[in-house]
Design a protein around this motif. Structure first.
Motif, PDB file in Angstrom:
ATOM      1  N   ASP A 241      50.235  50.312  37.051  1.00  0.00           N
ATOM      2  CA  ASP A 241      48.794  51.097  37.837  1.00  0.00           C
ATOM      3  C   ASP A 241      48.244  49.709  38.332  1.00  0.00           C
ATOM      4  O   ASP A 241      48.696  47.966  38.194  1.00  0.00           O
ATOM      5  N   ASP A 242      47.292  49.571  39.037  1.00  0.00           N
ATOM      6  CA  ASP A 242      47.185  48.427  39.939  1.00  0.00           C
ATOM      7  C   ASP A 242      46.153  47.676  38.788  1.00  0.00           C
ATOM      8  O   ASP A 242      44.932  47.774  38.572  1.00  0.00           O
ATOM      9  N   ILE A 243      46.563  46.552  38.202  1.00  0.00           N
ATOM     10  CA  ILE A 243      45.704  45.678  37.311  1.00  0.00           C
ATOM     11  C   ILE A 243      44.800  44.549  38.406  1.00  0.00           C
ATOM     12  O   ILE A 243      44.362  43.471  37.519  1.00  0.00           O
ATOM     13  N   ARG A 244      45.008  44.398  39.625  1.00  0.00           N
ATOM     14  CA  ARG A 244      44.902  43.068  40.067  1.00  0.00           C
ATOM     15  C   ARG A 244      43.206  42.714  39.570  1.00  0.00           C
ATOM     16  O   ARG A 244      42.090  42.169  39.532  1.00  0.00           O
ATOM     17  N   PHE A 245      42.215  43.911  40.644  1.00  0.00           N
ATOM     18  CA  PHE A 245      40.449  44.355  40.548  1.00  0.00           C
ATOM     19  C   PHE A 245      40.611  44.110  38.818  1.00  0.00           C
ATOM     20  O   PHE A 245      39.639  43.232  38.482  1.00  0.00           O
ATOM     21  N   GLU A 246      41.180  44.512  37.670  1.00  0.00           N
ATOM     22  CA  GLU A 246      40.880  44.204  36.591  1.00  0.00           C
ATOM     23  C   GLU A 246      40.716  43.092  36.277  1.00  0.00           C
ATOM     24  O   GLU A 246      39.698  42.361  34.936  1.00  0.00           O
ATOM     25  N   ALA A 247      41.924  42.128  36.378  1.00  0.00           N
ATOM     26  CA  ALA A 247      42.031  41.171  36.087  1.00  0.00           C
ATOM     27  C   ALA A 247      40.912  40.248  36.598  1.00  0.00           C
ATOM     28  O   ALA A 247      40.433  39.185  35.913  1.00  0.00           O
ATOM     29  N   ALA A 248      40.583  40.124  37.743  1.00  0.00           N
ATOM     30  CA  ALA A 248      39.567  39.467  38.051  1.00  0.00           C
ATOM     31  C   ALA A 248      38.198  39.633  37.678  1.00  0.00           C
ATOM     32  O   ALA A 248      37.656  39.041  37.112  1.00  0.00           O
ATOM     33  N   LYS A 249      37.582  40.593  37.204  1.00  0.00           N
ATOM     34  CA  LYS A 249      36.510  41.037  37.411  1.00  0.00           C
ATOM     35  C   LYS A 249      36.659  40.789  35.930  1.00  0.00           C
ATOM     36  O   LYS A 249      35.220  39.630  35.290  1.00  0.00           O
ATOM     37  N   ASN A 250      38.000  40.119  34.659  1.00  0.00           N
ATOM     38  CA  ASN A 250      37.925  39.553  32.974  1.00  0.00           C
ATOM     39  C   ASN A 250      38.038  38.651  33.375  1.00  0.00           C
ATOM     40  O   ASN A 250      38.068  37.370  32.097  1.00  0.00           O
ATOM     41  N   GLY A 251      38.122  37.672  34.766  1.00  0.00           N
ATOM     42  CA  GLY A 251      38.314  36.124  34.866  1.00  0.00           C
ATOM     43  C   GLY A 251      39.193  35.246  34.453  1.00  0.00           C
ATOM     44  O   GLY A 251      39.386  34.504  33.705  1.00  0.00           O
ATOM     45  N   TRP A 252      41.033  36.221  34.501  1.00  0.00           N
ATOM     46  CA  TRP A 252      41.581  35.844  33.933  1.00  0.00           C
ATOM     47  C   TRP A 252      43.249  35.306  34.945  1.00  0.00           C
ATOM     48  O   TRP A 252      44.105  35.046  35.271  1.00  0.00           O
ATOM     49  N   LEU A 253      42.787  35.421  36.328  1.00  0.00           N
ATOM     50  CA  LEU A 253      42.907  35.159  37.725  1.00  0.00           C
ATOM     51  C   LEU A 253      42.040  33.473  38.049  1.00  0.00           C
ATOM     52  O   LEU A 253      41.260  33.486  37.900  1.00  0.00           O
ATOM     53  N   THR A 254      43.064  32.969  38.537  1.00  0.00           N
ATOM     54  CA  THR A 254      43.177  31.522  39.143  1.00  0.00           C
ATOM     55  C   THR A 254      41.337  31.444  40.578  1.00  0.00           C
ATOM     56  O   THR A 254      41.435  32.620  41.422  1.00  0.00           O
ATOM     57  N   ASN A 255      41.202  31.082  39.822  1.00  0.00           N
ATOM     58  CA  ASN A 255      40.091  30.511  40.873  1.00  0.00           C
ATOM     59  C   ASN A 255      40.341  29.743  42.039  1.00  0.00           C
ATOM     60  O   ASN A 255      38.973  28.971  42.787  1.00  0.00           O
ATOM     61  N   TYR A 256      41.229  29.103  41.253  1.00  0.00           N
ATOM     62  CA  TYR A 256      41.634  27.804  42.420  1.00  0.00           C
ATOM     63  C   TYR A 256      41.606  27.804  44.242  1.00  0.00           C
ATOM     64  O   TYR A 256      42.134  28.574  44.437  1.00  0.00           O
ATOM     65  N   PRO A 257      40.411  26.869  44.573  1.00  0.00           N
ATOM     66  CA  PRO A 257      40.008  27.534  46.199  1.00  0.00           C
ATOM     67  C   PRO A 257      42.049  27.572  46.574  1.00  0.00           C
ATOM     68  O   PRO A 257      41.618  27.649  47.820  1.00  0.00           O
ATOM     69  N   ASN A 258      42.974  26.272  46.858  1.00  0.00           N
ATOM     70  CA  ASN A 258      44.326  25.869  47.084  1.00  0.00           C
ATOM     71  C   ASN A 258      45.295  27.183  46.704  1.00  0.00           C
ATOM     72  O   ASN A 258      46.170  26.508  47.576  1.00  0.00           O
ATOM     73  N   PHE A 259      44.827  28.130  45.691  1.00  0.00           N
ATOM     74  CA  PHE A 259      46.057  28.719  45.007  1.00  0.00           C
ATOM     75  C   PHE A 259      47.206  29.363  46.099  1.00  0.00           C
ATOM     76  O   PHE A 259      46.101  29.731  47.381  1.00  0.00           O
ATOM     77  N   ASN A 260      48.331  28.965  46.452  1.00  0.00           N
ATOM     78  CA  ASN A 260      48.531  30.142  47.373  1.00  0.00           C
ATOM     79  C   ASN A 260      49.958  30.890  46.986  1.00  0.00           C
ATOM     80  O   ASN A 260      50.478  31.280  48.436  1.00  0.00           O
TER      81      ASN A 260
END
Length: 471
Positions: free
Chosen positions: A48-67
């Motif tokens: 199941d798609d967990i990208r949006f749930e992980a972002a909403k909970n702050g579990w994904l990096t917000n580093y601006p140069n992440f590639n």
């Protein structure tokens, strides 16, 4: 009748589906005993798609140069086999398979807990067993090909079907009709209208969406008005191997032969080597731009959802027919005929490359029994060696041609191929249960079908001593 009704002795179906998700930029630690984040289902393999749930909970990096890319892979493989005994000593082995691999990849960034998809992209490959036997024996040489001419004819039928699906019940606009006359030579669309005159607008004769079903219909012997318009088929068509040894039941064959068998096999496949997302299609999925105009490429064709560089059809009769028997006087005979062809349709330059091969093989074997030698190599005190000389000889001839066919104009070009003659002779004699002497002679001659290549002859001959350590 009971035998026919119960002729299917064994059926085996294997289906494998593998899915994988890679989510880089995940920041929480796992801990000694692991984690239940981002979801318990994901930990146990759920896709199941967990990208949006992980972002909403702050579990994904917000580093601006992440590639690093978020990726998902789906692999589906279906294999089916069946064994059929229509009557005694007549066996048919059926095989069918299908493989579909799709990879999804995208970059992303997170702003205020929102997952932002950047440049989503799909790519993969596809293979399925099929049957092309209806056109296997059709005329096809450097001067003329019946299936290729059928391919040209099919294009208008397929284009009309695609246009009917796109335009619906409204009248289909065509290049060069009263409402869309051919413009003057100075107009940038002049060549498009002239090349595709009579074809529906947006579905020209060299459109990928038109060519692919037309090609499959022509070489499978199907009707263009009913062939699937999708590039990916769902149901594999079985291939087969047929074996028959029932002639040994008759008195004549029992008296003359120790064994007598016949065999024929057929294998064909349809392959999409690589498909990928079309970014131009994503700009106007409906086929119309924001101003309500058709959104087409430089050739006047609507963009396909996926881009396919080329597709391949491969067919093999290996063998078309094989006779294998041994007579009561120890003479062994093997005679077989093989036939194959490979077709590669390129959508980048609208070329069809056809490779055809035809091969004949004749094998002879004979065992000279109880040949006696006096030698120190004997493994007995008398120094007498008594063994058989086993002689095998094979002669084969193979003709192969590579023909390039052009869709845009009438020109078939013989671009390669060769005629190969080959003769092999071997004879072996066992001096003991461990030591065997083998004499061999191989002679091969090849001559190219085009004048730019030289004839080649290869000759190998000699003796081989084989010693087996052990009992």
């Amino acid at each position: 009748m009971v035998g026919i009704l119960t002729s299917v002795k064994n059926i085996q179906v294997n289906y494998t589906e593998n899915k994988a998700t890679v989510l880089p930029g995940y920041t929480p630690g796992l801990g000694f005993f692991g984690s239940t984040k981002p979801t318990l289902g994901f930990i146990f393999g759920s896709q199941d798609d967990i990208r949006f749930e992980a972002a909403k909970n702050g579990w994904l990096t917000n580093y601006p140069n992440f590639n690093q890319n978020f990726t998902q892979t789906v692999s589906k493989t279906l294999n089916m086999t069946a064994n059929v005994d229509l009557f005694p000593d007549f066996k048919i082995d059926l095989t069918a398979d299908r493989t579909y691999i799709d990879n999804f990849s995208e970059q992303y960034d997170v702003t205020n807990g929102l997952y932002n998809s950047r440049s989503p992209y799909n790519f993969g490959n596809f293979n399925i067993s099929t049957v092309l036997i209806k056109t296997a024996f059709a005329r096809s040489d450097e001067n003329y090909s019946a299936p290729f001419e059928e391919l040209k004819t099919n294009r208008l039928v397929v284009a009309d079907r695609l246009a009917q699906n796109f335009y619906g019940g409204s009248e289909i606009p065509r290049y060069g009709d009263a409402a869309n006359p051919i413009p003057g030579p100075d107009d940038p669309n002049y060549k498009i209208y002239v090349a595709n005159q009579g074809y529906p607008i947006g579905f020209g004769k060299n459109s990928q969406a038109v060519l692919l079903p037309s090609f499959l219909a022509a070489y499978s012997g199907s009707n263009a008005s009913g062939v699937s318009l999708d590039a990916f088929r769902n149901i594999p068509i079985p291939n087969w191997v047929i074996k028959y040894s029932g002639l040994m039941r008759y008195t004549f064959f029992k008296e003359k032969f120790k064994r007598f068998s016949m065999q024929s096999s057929y294998k064909a496949s349809y392959t999409v080597n690589s498909f990928r997302s079309n970014f131009e299609y994503d700009k106007a999925p409906s086929g119309y731009d924001k101003d309500g105009n058709l959104f087409t490429d430089a050739g006047g064709n609507l963009f396909s959802k996926v881009l396919i560089s080329n597709i391949n059809l491969v067919e093999q009769f290996n063998p078309l027919l094989r006779l294998d028997f041994e007579m009561k006087n120890s003479v062994k005979i093997l005679a077989e005929m093989k036939k194959d062809r490979a077709l590669s349709m390129s959508f980048d330059n609208n070329l069809l490359t056809e490779v055809r091969g035809l091969e004949y093989v004749f094998g002879f074997g004979y065992r000279i029994k109880d040949v006696i030698f006096s030698s120190k190599l004997a493994d007995n005190p008398s120094g007498i060696i008594k063994s058989d000389i086993n002689i095998k000889a094979d002669v084969s001839y193979r003709n192969s041609q590579t023909i390039v066919r052009y869709l845009d104009y009438n020109n078939n070009e013989l671009s390669g191929g060769q005629n190969i003659w080959s003769a092999k002779l071997t004879a072996d004699y066992s001096f003991s249960k461990n030591l065997t002497i083998i004499f061999y002679y191989h002679h091969a001659f090849s001559k190219a079908v085009i004048s730019t290549s030289f004839p080649i002859t290869n000759i190998r001959g000699g003796f081989t001593m084989r010693y087996n350590f052990g009992n």
